[in-house]
Write an enzyme that holds these catalytic residues in place. Structure first.
Site, short mmCIF file in Angstrom:
data_model
loop_
_atom_site.label_atom_id
_atom_site.label_comp_id
_atom_site.label_asym_id
_atom_site.label_seq_id
_atom_site.Cartn_x
_atom_site.Cartn_y
_atom_site.Cartn_z
N SER A 1 -14.24 -38.94 46.35
CA SER A 1 -15.39 -39.27 47.19
C SER A 1 -16.02 -40.56 46.67
O SER A 1 -15.97 -40.84 45.47
CB SER A 1 -16.42 -38.14 47.11
OG SER A 1 -17.65 -38.56 47.66
N TYR B 1 -20.85 -31.88 42.36
CA TYR B 1 -19.72 -32.20 43.25
C TYR B 1 -19.05 -33.50 42.82
O TYR B 1 -17.82 -33.59 42.69
CB TYR B 1 -20.25 -32.31 44.69
CG TYR B 1 -19.31 -32.89 45.70
CD1 TYR B 1 -18.33 -32.10 46.30
CD2 TYR B 1 -19.39 -34.23 46.08
CE1 TYR B 1 -17.45 -32.64 47.24
CE2 TYR B 1 -18.54 -34.77 47.02
CZ TYR B 1 -17.57 -33.97 47.60
OH TYR B 1 -16.71 -34.52 48.53
N1 LIG Z 1 -16.55 -35.52 55.06
C1 LIG Z 1 -17.00 -36.34 54.11
O1 LIG Z 1 -18.03 -36.99 54.23
C2 LIG Z 1 -16.22 -36.47 52.82
C3 LIG Z 1 -16.47 -37.59 52.02
C4 LIG Z 1 -15.78 -37.76 50.83
C5 LIG Z 1 -14.84 -36.83 50.46
N2 LIG Z 1 -14.60 -35.74 51.25
C6 LIG Z 1 -13.58 -34.79 50.79
O2 LIG Z 1 -12.57 -34.70 51.78
C7 LIG Z 1 -12.01 -33.40 51.77
C8 LIG Z 1 -12.01 -32.82 53.19
O3 LIG Z 1 -13.34 -32.81 53.69
P1 LIG Z 1 -13.63 -32.59 55.24
O4 LIG Z 1 -14.76 -33.47 55.58
O5 LIG Z 1 -12.41 -32.67 56.02
O6 LIG Z 1 -14.17 -31.06 55.21
P2 LIG Z 1 -14.23 -29.99 56.39
O7 LIG Z 1 -14.24 -30.66 57.73
O8 LIG Z 1 -15.35 -29.08 56.03
O9 LIG Z 1 -12.82 -29.19 56.26
C9 LIG Z 1 -12.57 -28.49 55.08
C10 LIG Z 1 -11.16 -27.93 55.10
O10 LIG Z 1 -10.91 -27.34 53.80
C11 LIG Z 1 -10.63 -25.95 53.96
N3 LIG Z 1 -11.23 -25.22 52.85
C12 LIG Z 1 -12.54 -25.12 52.54
N4 LIG Z 1 -12.71 -24.34 51.44
C13 LIG Z 1 -11.46 -23.97 51.04
C14 LIG Z 1 -10.96 -23.16 49.99
N5 LIG Z 1 -11.76 -22.55 49.09
N6 LIG Z 1 -9.62 -23.00 49.90
C15 LIG Z 1 -8.81 -23.57 50.78
N7 LIG Z 1 -9.20 -24.35 51.81
C16 LIG Z 1 -10.53 -24.52 51.93
C17 LIG Z 1 -11.18 -25.55 55.32
O11 LIG Z 1 -10.49 -24.42 55.83
P3 LIG Z 1 -11.25 -23.31 56.77
O12 LIG Z 1 -11.82 -24.04 57.93
O13 LIG Z 1 -10.16 -22.35 57.15
O14 LIG Z 1 -12.30 -22.67 55.92
C18 LIG Z 1 -10.92 -26.84 56.11
O15 LIG Z 1 -9.57 -26.89 56.54
C19 LIG Z 1 -12.80 -32.58 50.74
O16 LIG Z 1 -12.11 -32.58 49.51
C20 LIG Z 1 -14.09 -33.37 50.59
O17 LIG Z 1 -14.67 -33.16 49.32
C21 LIG Z 1 -15.26 -35.56 52.42
#
Ligand SMILES: NC(=O)c1ccc[n+]([C@@H]2O[C@H](COP(=O)([O-])OP(=O)(O)OC[C@H]3O[C@@H](n4cnc5c(N)ncnc54)[C@H](OP(=O)(O)O)[C@@H]3O)[C@@H](O)[C@H]2O)c1
Length: 259
Positions: free
Chosen positions: A151, A164
Protein backbone atom coordinates in the site's frame (compact mmCIF):
# COMPACT_ATOMS: atom_id res chain seq x y z
CA UNK A 1 16.24 -16.07 -27.50
CA UNK A 2 13.14 -17.67 -25.99
CA UNK A 3 11.76 -16.01 -22.92
CA UNK A 4 13.06 -17.64 -19.78
CA UNK A 5 9.75 -18.82 -18.40
CA UNK A 6 7.79 -18.91 -21.60
CA UNK A 7 9.88 -20.99 -23.95
CA UNK A 8 6.89 -23.12 -24.87
CA UNK A 9 3.31 -22.32 -25.71
CA UNK A 10 1.51 -23.87 -22.72
CA UNK A 11 -1.16 -21.69 -21.13
CA UNK A 12 -0.10 -19.87 -17.98
CA UNK A 13 -1.96 -20.32 -14.69
CA UNK A 14 -2.24 -17.69 -11.95
CA UNK A 15 -3.36 -18.08 -8.34
CA UNK A 16 -4.87 -14.83 -7.04
CA UNK A 17 -6.04 -14.64 -3.42
CA UNK A 18 -9.10 -12.48 -2.92
CA UNK A 19 -9.76 -12.70 -6.65
CA UNK A 20 -13.52 -12.49 -6.20
CA UNK A 21 -13.85 -8.74 -5.61
CA UNK A 22 -12.03 -5.42 -5.92
CA UNK A 23 -8.43 -5.34 -7.11
CA UNK A 24 -8.14 -9.13 -7.16
CA UNK A 25 -11.24 -9.39 -9.35
CA UNK A 26 -9.90 -6.81 -11.76
CA UNK A 27 -6.58 -8.68 -11.83
CA UNK A 28 -8.09 -12.07 -12.66
CA UNK A 29 -10.25 -10.56 -15.42
CA UNK A 30 -7.22 -8.71 -16.83
CA UNK A 31 -5.21 -11.94 -16.77
CA UNK A 32 -8.01 -13.84 -18.50
CA UNK A 33 -8.05 -11.18 -21.20
CA UNK A 34 -4.39 -12.03 -21.80
CA UNK A 35 -5.10 -15.75 -22.07
CA UNK A 36 -4.05 -16.72 -18.53
CA UNK A 37 -6.12 -19.32 -16.66
CA UNK A 38 -6.92 -18.54 -13.04
CA UNK A 39 -7.38 -20.14 -9.65
CA UNK A 40 -8.97 -17.46 -7.52
CA UNK A 41 -9.82 -17.54 -3.85
CA UNK A 42 -12.62 -15.96 -1.87
CA UNK A 43 -13.23 -15.83 1.85
CA UNK A 44 -16.93 -15.42 2.58
CA UNK A 45 -18.72 -14.31 -0.59
CA UNK A 46 -19.15 -17.38 -2.78
CA UNK A 47 -21.64 -15.69 -5.12
CA UNK A 48 -19.06 -13.04 -6.08
CA UNK A 49 -16.48 -15.76 -6.67
CA UNK A 50 -18.89 -17.62 -8.94
CA UNK A 51 -19.64 -14.46 -10.88
CA UNK A 52 -15.88 -13.86 -11.30
CA UNK A 53 -15.50 -17.39 -12.68
CA UNK A 54 -18.34 -16.76 -15.16
CA UNK A 55 -16.75 -13.45 -16.24
CA UNK A 56 -13.41 -15.17 -16.85
CA UNK A 57 -14.97 -18.06 -18.74
CA UNK A 58 -16.83 -15.59 -20.97
CA UNK A 59 -13.39 -14.27 -21.96
CA UNK A 60 -12.35 -17.75 -23.04
CA UNK A 61 -10.07 -18.57 -20.11
CA UNK A 62 -10.52 -21.26 -17.47
CA UNK A 63 -11.18 -20.41 -13.83
CA UNK A 64 -11.61 -22.27 -10.54
CA UNK A 65 -12.74 -20.63 -7.29
CA UNK A 66 -11.57 -22.04 -3.95
CA UNK A 67 -12.58 -20.86 -0.49
CA UNK A 68 -9.64 -19.74 1.67
CA UNK A 69 -9.10 -17.78 4.86
CA UNK A 70 -5.59 -16.42 4.40
CA UNK A 71 -5.50 -15.70 8.13
CA UNK A 72 -5.82 -19.38 9.01
CA UNK A 73 -2.52 -21.13 8.35
CA UNK A 74 -3.94 -24.42 9.66
CA UNK A 75 -6.10 -24.58 6.52
CA UNK A 76 -3.23 -24.15 4.05
CA UNK A 77 -2.34 -27.83 3.56
CA UNK A 78 -5.94 -28.57 2.58
CA UNK A 79 -5.91 -25.53 0.28
CA UNK A 80 -2.75 -26.74 -1.45
CA UNK A 81 -4.44 -30.13 -1.97
CA UNK A 82 -7.41 -28.29 -3.54
CA UNK A 83 -4.99 -26.36 -5.76
CA UNK A 84 -3.30 -29.56 -6.93
CA UNK A 85 -6.69 -31.00 -7.80
CA UNK A 86 -7.69 -27.86 -9.69
CA UNK A 87 -4.41 -27.94 -11.61
CA UNK A 88 -5.11 -31.52 -12.65
CA UNK A 89 -8.44 -30.31 -14.05
CA UNK A 90 -6.56 -27.60 -15.95
CA UNK A 91 -4.15 -30.16 -17.40
CA UNK A 92 -1.11 -29.10 -15.36
CA UNK A 93 0.77 -30.18 -12.25
CA UNK A 94 2.16 -26.72 -11.46
CA UNK A 95 1.23 -23.03 -11.79
CA UNK A 96 3.10 -19.92 -12.91
CA UNK A 97 1.99 -16.79 -11.03
CA UNK A 98 1.02 -16.10 -7.41
CA UNK A 99 -0.66 -12.82 -6.46
CA UNK A 100 -1.01 -12.42 -2.68
CA UNK A 101 -3.82 -9.87 -2.78
CA UNK A 102 -6.46 -10.81 -0.16
CA UNK A 103 -6.74 -8.39 2.70
CA UNK A 104 -8.87 -6.33 5.01
CA UNK A 105 -8.51 -2.79 6.24
CA UNK A 106 -8.03 -1.42 9.73
CA UNK A 107 -8.32 2.15 10.95
CA UNK A 108 -7.37 3.15 14.49
CA UNK A 109 -4.82 5.38 16.13
CA UNK A 110 -1.83 3.73 17.79
CA UNK A 111 -3.47 4.45 21.15
CA UNK A 112 -6.70 2.73 20.13
CA UNK A 113 -5.32 -0.30 18.27
CA UNK A 114 -6.12 -3.45 20.23
CA UNK A 115 -3.83 -6.45 20.47
CA UNK A 116 -6.63 -8.57 18.97
CA UNK A 117 -6.92 -6.30 15.92
CA UNK A 118 -3.13 -6.30 15.56
CA UNK A 119 -2.97 -10.10 15.66
CA UNK A 120 -5.74 -10.31 13.07
CA UNK A 121 -3.76 -8.05 10.75
CA UNK A 122 -0.60 -10.08 11.28
CA UNK A 123 -2.47 -13.27 10.43
CA UNK A 124 -4.00 -12.03 7.17
CA UNK A 125 -1.42 -9.56 5.91
CA UNK A 126 1.90 -11.05 7.05
CA UNK A 127 1.85 -14.56 8.52
CA UNK A 128 -0.73 -15.72 5.97
CA UNK A 129 1.21 -14.31 3.01
CA UNK A 130 4.49 -15.76 4.30
CA UNK A 131 3.23 -19.30 4.90
CA UNK A 132 0.83 -19.49 1.96
CA UNK A 133 3.74 -18.60 -0.30
CA UNK A 134 5.94 -21.16 1.48
CA UNK A 135 3.32 -23.90 1.01
CA UNK A 136 2.68 -23.04 -2.66
CA UNK A 137 6.31 -22.78 -3.74
CA UNK A 138 6.70 -26.54 -4.31
CA UNK A 139 3.75 -26.31 -6.73
CA UNK A 140 5.03 -23.21 -8.56
CA UNK A 141 6.89 -23.71 -11.82
CA UNK A 142 10.50 -22.57 -12.02
CA UNK A 143 10.56 -19.24 -13.84
CA UNK A 144 7.31 -18.20 -12.14
CA UNK A 145 6.37 -14.85 -10.65
CA UNK A 146 5.10 -13.61 -7.30
CA UNK A 147 3.39 -10.28 -6.67
CA UNK A 148 2.51 -9.18 -3.14
CA UNK A 149 0.09 -6.31 -2.57
CA UNK A 150 1.36 -3.54 -0.34
CA UNK A 151 0.00 0.00 0.00
CA UNK A 152 1.07 3.59 -0.48
CA UNK A 153 0.63 3.79 3.30
CA UNK A 154 3.90 1.87 3.71
CA UNK A 155 5.71 4.90 2.20
CA UNK A 156 3.71 7.87 3.51
CA UNK A 157 1.99 8.12 6.88
CA UNK A 158 -1.67 8.91 7.40
CA UNK A 159 -2.74 8.76 11.05
CA UNK A 160 -4.94 5.76 11.86
CA UNK A 161 -3.10 3.33 9.59
CA UNK A 162 -0.08 2.36 11.68
CA UNK A 163 -0.81 -1.34 12.26
CA UNK A 164 -2.06 -1.99 8.72
CA UNK A 165 0.82 -0.07 7.17
CA UNK A 166 3.38 -1.85 9.34
CA UNK A 167 2.16 -5.19 7.92
CA UNK A 168 2.51 -3.86 4.40
CA UNK A 169 6.01 -2.58 5.16
CA UNK A 170 6.93 -6.06 6.36
CA UNK A 171 5.55 -7.54 3.15
CA UNK A 172 7.83 -5.27 1.13
CA UNK A 173 10.86 -6.61 3.03
CA UNK A 174 9.63 -10.19 2.69
CA UNK A 175 9.23 -9.69 -1.06
CA UNK A 176 12.87 -8.67 -1.44
CA UNK A 177 13.90 -11.81 0.41
CA UNK A 178 11.67 -13.92 -1.81
CA UNK A 179 13.37 -12.43 -4.87
CA UNK A 180 16.80 -13.19 -3.43
CA UNK A 181 16.12 -16.74 -2.26
CA UNK A 182 14.13 -17.76 -5.33
CA UNK A 183 16.55 -16.36 -7.89
CA UNK A 184 18.13 -19.79 -8.44
CA UNK A 185 14.68 -21.02 -9.53
CA UNK A 186 14.31 -17.97 -11.85
CA UNK A 187 11.22 -16.91 -9.87
CA UNK A 188 10.75 -13.14 -9.59
CA UNK A 189 9.02 -11.39 -6.68
CA UNK A 190 7.78 -7.81 -6.62
CA UNK A 191 5.51 -5.63 -4.53
CA UNK A 192 2.68 -3.60 -6.03
CA UNK A 193 1.67 -0.74 -3.75
CA UNK A 194 -1.64 0.87 -4.77
CA UNK A 195 -2.69 4.29 -3.58
CA UNK A 196 -6.26 4.75 -2.35
CA UNK A 197 -8.57 2.89 -4.72
CA UNK A 198 -12.35 3.06 -4.95
CA UNK A 199 -13.23 -0.54 -4.04
CA UNK A 200 -15.31 -1.94 -1.15
CA UNK A 201 -12.11 -1.78 0.94
CA UNK A 202 -12.49 0.14 4.23
CA UNK A 203 -16.26 -0.01 3.79
CA UNK A 204 -15.92 1.74 0.43
CA UNK A 205 -14.86 4.97 2.15
CA UNK A 206 -12.65 6.27 -0.68
CA UNK A 207 -15.49 5.77 -3.16
CA UNK A 208 -18.48 6.77 -1.00
CA UNK A 209 -17.26 9.47 1.40
CA UNK A 210 -16.97 12.82 -0.47
CA UNK A 211 -14.54 14.26 2.09
CA UNK A 212 -12.16 11.32 1.83
CA UNK A 213 -12.57 11.20 -1.94
CA UNK A 214 -11.58 14.88 -2.20
CA UNK A 215 -8.67 14.47 0.23
CA UNK A 216 -7.27 11.65 -1.90
CA UNK A 217 -7.84 13.62 -5.12
CA UNK A 218 -6.02 16.64 -3.67
CA UNK A 219 -2.97 14.61 -2.68
CA UNK A 220 -2.73 12.81 -6.04
CA UNK A 221 -0.87 14.30 -9.01
CA UNK A 222 -3.45 12.92 -11.43
CA UNK A 223 -6.21 14.51 -9.36
CA UNK A 224 -8.49 11.60 -8.47
CA UNK A 225 -8.53 8.39 -6.41
CA UNK A 226 -7.70 5.17 -8.22
CA UNK A 227 -10.19 2.70 -9.66
CA UNK A 228 -9.70 -1.06 -9.88
CA UNK A 229 -9.01 -0.69 -13.60
CA UNK A 230 -5.88 1.30 -12.70
CA UNK A 231 -4.44 -1.74 -10.90
CA UNK A 232 -5.53 -5.07 -12.43
CA UNK A 233 -4.07 -4.44 -15.91
CA UNK A 234 -0.84 -3.20 -14.32
CA UNK A 235 -0.51 -6.42 -12.31
CA UNK A 236 -1.29 -8.53 -15.38
CA UNK A 237 1.35 -6.58 -17.28
CA UNK A 238 3.92 -7.01 -14.50
CA UNK A 239 3.32 -10.76 -14.61
CA UNK A 240 3.86 -10.86 -18.36
CA UNK A 241 7.14 -11.58 -20.04
CA UNK A 242 7.54 -7.88 -20.91
CA UNK A 243 8.54 -7.38 -17.27
CA UNK A 244 10.64 -10.50 -16.79
CA UNK A 245 13.70 -8.52 -15.60
CA UNK A 246 11.82 -6.54 -12.93
CA UNK A 247 12.70 -8.26 -9.66
CA UNK A 248 12.74 -7.42 -5.97
CA UNK A 249 11.07 -4.06 -6.58
CA UNK A 250 8.32 -2.04 -4.88
CA UNK A 251 6.20 -0.38 -7.55
CA UNK A 252 3.72 2.22 -6.36
CA UNK A 253 0.59 2.53 -8.48
CA UNK A 254 -1.11 5.60 -7.10
CA UNK A 255 -1.40 8.20 -9.84
CA UNK A 256 1.41 10.03 -8.05
CA UNK A 257 0.23 10.26 -4.44
CA UNK A 258 2.05 12.61 -2.07
CA UNK A 259 5.03 13.10 -4.38
N1 LIG B 1 -8.54 -0.47 -2.05
C1 LIG B 1 -7.50 0.26 -1.65
O1 LIG B 1 -7.59 1.47 -1.47
C2 LIG B 1 -6.17 -0.41 -1.41
C3 LIG B 1 -5.03 0.39 -1.37
C4 LIG B 1 -3.79 -0.18 -1.16
C5 LIG B 1 -3.69 -1.54 -0.99
N2 LIG B 1 -4.81 -2.32 -1.03
C6 LIG B 1 -4.63 -3.76 -0.84
O2 LIG B 1 -5.14 -4.43 -1.99
C7 LIG B 1 -5.64 -5.70 -1.62
C8 LIG B 1 -7.06 -5.87 -2.16
O3 LIG B 1 -7.88 -4.82 -1.67
P1 LIG B 1 -9.31 -4.54 -2.32
O4 LIG B 1 -9.47 -3.07 -2.33
O5 LIG B 1 -9.49 -5.28 -3.55
O6 LIG B 1 -10.27 -5.14 -1.16
P2 LIG B 1 -11.78 -5.63 -1.27
O7 LIG B 1 -12.48 -4.99 -2.43
O8 LIG B 1 -12.35 -5.45 0.10
O9 LIG B 1 -11.66 -7.22 -1.60
C9 LIG B 1 -11.03 -8.03 -0.65
C10 LIG B 1 -10.88 -9.44 -1.20
O10 LIG B 1 -10.10 -10.20 -0.25
C11 LIG B 1 -10.88 -11.30 0.24
N3 LIG B 1 -10.59 -11.49 1.65
C12 LIG B 1 -10.82 -10.63 2.66
N4 LIG B 1 -10.42 -11.17 3.84
C13 LIG B 1 -9.91 -12.40 3.55
C14 LIG B 1 -9.35 -13.45 4.32
N5 LIG B 1 -9.22 -13.39 5.66
N6 LIG B 1 -8.94 -14.56 3.67
C15 LIG B 1 -9.07 -14.67 2.35
N7 LIG B 1 -9.59 -13.71 1.55
C16 LIG B 1 -10.01 -12.60 2.16
C17 LIG B 1 -12.33 -10.95 -0.04
O11 LIG B 1 -13.11 -12.14 -0.15
P3 LIG B 1 -14.68 -12.17 0.32
O12 LIG B 1 -15.39 -11.10 -0.43
O13 LIG B 1 -15.15 -13.55 -0.04
O14 LIG B 1 -14.69 -11.93 1.79
C18 LIG B 1 -12.19 -10.19 -1.36
O15 LIG B 1 -12.06 -11.10 -2.44
C19 LIG B 1 -5.52 -5.80 -0.09
O16 LIG B 1 -4.33 -6.49 0.25
C20 LIG B 1 -5.39 -4.35 0.34
O17 LIG B 1 -4.70 -4.23 1.56
C21 LIG B 1 -6.04 -1.79 -1.24
Amino acid sequence: MPHENQANSKRRIAIVTGGSRGLGRNTVVSLAGRGVDVILTYHSNKAEAESAVAEIEALGAAAVAIQLDTGNTASFDAFVADVRQALTGLGRTDFDYLVNNAGTSHHASIAETTEEDFDGLVNVHLKGVFFLTQKLLPVMADGGRIINLSSGLARFSIPGSSAYAAMKGAIEVFTRYLAKELGPRRITANTVAPGAIMTDFSGGVVRDNPVVNKMVSDMTALGRPGVADDIGPMIASLLSDDNRWVNGQRIEVSGGALL
